[in-house]
Design an enzyme around this catalytic site. Structure first.
Site, PDB file in Angstrom:
ATOM      1  N   ILE A  65     -15.863 -22.050 -71.120  1.00 27.71           N
ATOM      2  CA  ILE A  65     -14.452 -22.439 -71.059  1.00 27.71           C
ATOM      3  C   ILE A  65     -14.336 -23.888 -70.585  1.00 27.71           C
ATOM      4  O   ILE A  65     -13.352 -24.550 -70.843  1.00 27.71           O
ATOM      5  CB  ILE A  65     -13.612 -21.505 -70.142  1.00 27.71           C
ATOM      6  N   ASP A  66     -15.362 -24.383 -69.878  1.00 26.17           N
ATOM      7  CA  ASP A  66     -15.293 -25.746 -69.329  1.00 26.17           C
ATOM      8  C   ASP A  66     -15.389 -26.823 -70.410  1.00 26.17           C
ATOM      9  O   ASP A  66     -15.056 -27.979 -70.160  1.00 26.17           O
ATOM     10  CB  ASP A  66     -16.423 -25.975 -68.319  1.00 26.17           C
ATOM     11  N   LEU A 113      -8.393 -15.579 -64.279  1.00 31.68           N
ATOM     12  CA  LEU A 113      -7.367 -15.349 -65.315  1.00 31.68           C
ATOM     13  C   LEU A 113      -7.637 -16.285 -66.499  1.00 31.68           C
ATOM     14  O   LEU A 113      -7.258 -15.995 -67.633  1.00 31.68           O
ATOM     15  CB  LEU A 113      -5.969 -15.628 -64.759  1.00 31.68           C
TER      16      LEU A 113
HETATM   17  O1  F6P Z   1     -18.884 -22.302 -66.156  1.00 24.56           O
HETATM   18  C1  F6P Z   1     -17.699 -21.656 -66.309  1.00 24.56           C
HETATM   19  C2  F6P Z   1     -17.074 -21.338 -64.976  1.00 24.56           C
HETATM   20  O2  F6P Z   1     -15.852 -20.778 -65.292  1.00 24.56           O
HETATM   21  C3  F6P Z   1     -16.928 -22.531 -64.017  1.00 24.56           C
HETATM   22  O3  F6P Z   1     -15.808 -23.319 -64.290  1.00 24.56           O
HETATM   23  C4  F6P Z   1     -16.864 -21.840 -62.693  1.00 24.56           C
HETATM   24  O4  F6P Z   1     -17.293 -22.687 -61.654  1.00 24.56           O
HETATM   25  C5  F6P Z   1     -17.776 -20.687 -62.858  1.00 24.56           C
HETATM   26  O5  F6P Z   1     -17.800 -20.373 -64.231  1.00 24.56           O
HETATM   27  C6  F6P Z   1     -17.365 -19.489 -62.034  1.00 24.56           C
HETATM   28  O6  F6P Z   1     -18.310 -18.487 -62.161  1.00 24.56           O
HETATM   29  P1  F6P Z   1     -18.226 -17.060 -61.426  1.00 24.56           P
HETATM   30  O7  F6P Z   1     -17.609 -16.114 -62.396  1.00 24.56           O
HETATM   31  O8  F6P Z   1     -19.624 -16.710 -61.117  1.00 24.56           O
HETATM   32  O9  F6P Z   1     -17.360 -17.202 -60.208  1.00 24.56           O
END
Ligand code: F6P
Length: 374
Positions: free
Chosen positions: A148-149, A293
């Site tokens: 998503i990033d 979300l």
């Molecule tokens: O890499 C995608 C991402 O959504 C990042 O933006 C975020 O830091 C991470 O995943 C969060 O991951 P988790 O679901 O392990 O909290």
């Protein structure tokens, strides 16, 4: 790695694995792989729980029309995923540890036992680094980019990003009325570990007044100045979008865990910004953390289409024996790029990106003192 290996005999059974954080569109890829594979007389087998499913005792699902029907619009992944465990290689920006050779051997043994001829790995920077390691060890791998990033450099975009931006936009649309009604500063913390694409696109689409991203260290005094300038201009509320990976000038990112065998869990910058803005401006402020979300829910049409195109192209690469590559959107075409190039650098918001100019033209502040005029 990254050189077409034409074996002469077409692969008959394709394994699929979804690794790392989930993203809307994963199921659309799985469906597309199954459809394109079965049209060629190939079987598709999904590994469960991310790359861990490749280790003994492996868990698999034989994909068929029944279990892939109706999943194109379903969020998450029917195979399950994980960003922890034996295959978690990323430890920070541009930092990765090598896969344990025993883990690679275990994965190879599973693929041999199950008669898997090729493996399609769907993932972000971390999972594609795993895919590269497997490819270097001789596993016939094709990568599919997902995050998503939207921070993978070899592809114009990744599926999941558009859905996440839509969620941020909707959140801002909902927060705007309450912010102006109460004359408050409203801070929305969004995802974006190393890159601020979600904050930038979502912030512009949702009419934010301030956007704080990892690429531009911010000064809260500048953000407070924007709040005050708006106040003087008769705008008694301010919308702030902050990416989880944004940090003040000379400061650290806000993390909930320390980086160890895996990247730190980020979070907390929204609360920090909110508290400081209250102190500096004397205005009431509230913080909303949008969190997961952004990752859940149904994929947008754009993400479904991109995911489907990636899935069918990945099967074509398997058929052609092109292993060690990742499918990528480049301009109007889906191309293949060597996995090594795909994970070399992250795509971050460049200083000269046109959307930064667009935002500054609107008077949006990035907390760097360059656009406080309201
Ligand atoms: O890499 C995608 C991402 O959504 C990042 O933006 C975020 O830091 C991470 O995943 C969060 O991951 P988790 O679901 O392990 O909290």
């Amino acid at each position: 790695v990254g050189v077409p290996v034409r074996s002469g005999t077409a692969s008959r059974t394709i394994g699929i694995v979804t690794g790392g954080g989930d993203a809307p569109g994963l199921n659309a890829v799985i469906r597309a792989v199954h459809r394109a594979a079965s049209r060629r007389g190939m079987r598709a087998v999904g590994f469960c729980e991310g790359f861990e499913g490749l280790l003994h005792p492996e868990t698999t699902i034989a994909l068929d029309y029944a279990n892939t029907a109706g999943i194109i619009g379903r969020g998450g992944t029917i195979l399950g995923t994980s960003n922890r465990g034996s295959f978690a290689v990323k430890t920070g920006l541009g930092e990765a540890q090598s896969l344990d050779p025993a883990v690679i051997a275990g994965a190879r043994a599973t693929l041999a036992t199950l008669g898997i001829d090729a493996l399609i790995c769907i993932g972000g920077d971390g999972s594609l680094t795993v895919a590269l390691e497997l490819a270097k060890a001789g596993v016939p791998v094709v990568g599919v980019p997902k995050t998503i990033d939207n921070d993978l450099s070899a592809t114009d975009s990744t599926f999941g990003f558009d859905s996440a931006v839509s969620m941020v936009t909707e959140a801002l649309d909902r927060l705007h009325p309450t912010a102006y009604s109460h004359r408050r500063v409203m801070v929305l913390e969004v995802m974006g570990r190393h890159a601020g694409w979600i904050a930038l696109y979502g912030g512009i689409a949702g009419g934010s007044d301030v956007i704080l991203i990892p690429e531009i260290p911010f000064e809260l005094a500048c953000v407070a100045e924007t709040v005050r300038a708006r106040e003087e201009a008769g705008r008694h509320f301010t919308m702030v979008v902050v990416a989880e990976g944004a940090a003040p000038v000379g400061g650290e990112v806000s993390a909930r865990t320390r980086p160890q065998d895996r990247e730190a869990r980020l979070g907390g910058i929204g609360e920090r910004v909110t508290g400081e803005l209250e102190r500096l401006t004397g205005k009431e402020a509230r913080c909303v953390v949008l969190g997961h979300l952004q990752r859940g829910g149904t994929p947008t049409a754009t993400d479904r289409v991109l995911a489907t195109a990636f899935g069918t192209t990945a099967v074509r690469l398997v058929e052609q024996g092109c292993f060690g590559f990742m499918v990528a959107l480049q301009g109007p075409a889906i191309r293949m790029v060597p996995l090594a190039d795909a994970v070399r650098t992250l795509r971050r918001v460049p200083e000269d990106h046109y959307l930064l100019t667009v935002a500054r033209e609107l008077g949006i502040s990035f907390g760097d003192g360059r656009s406080t005029k309201q």
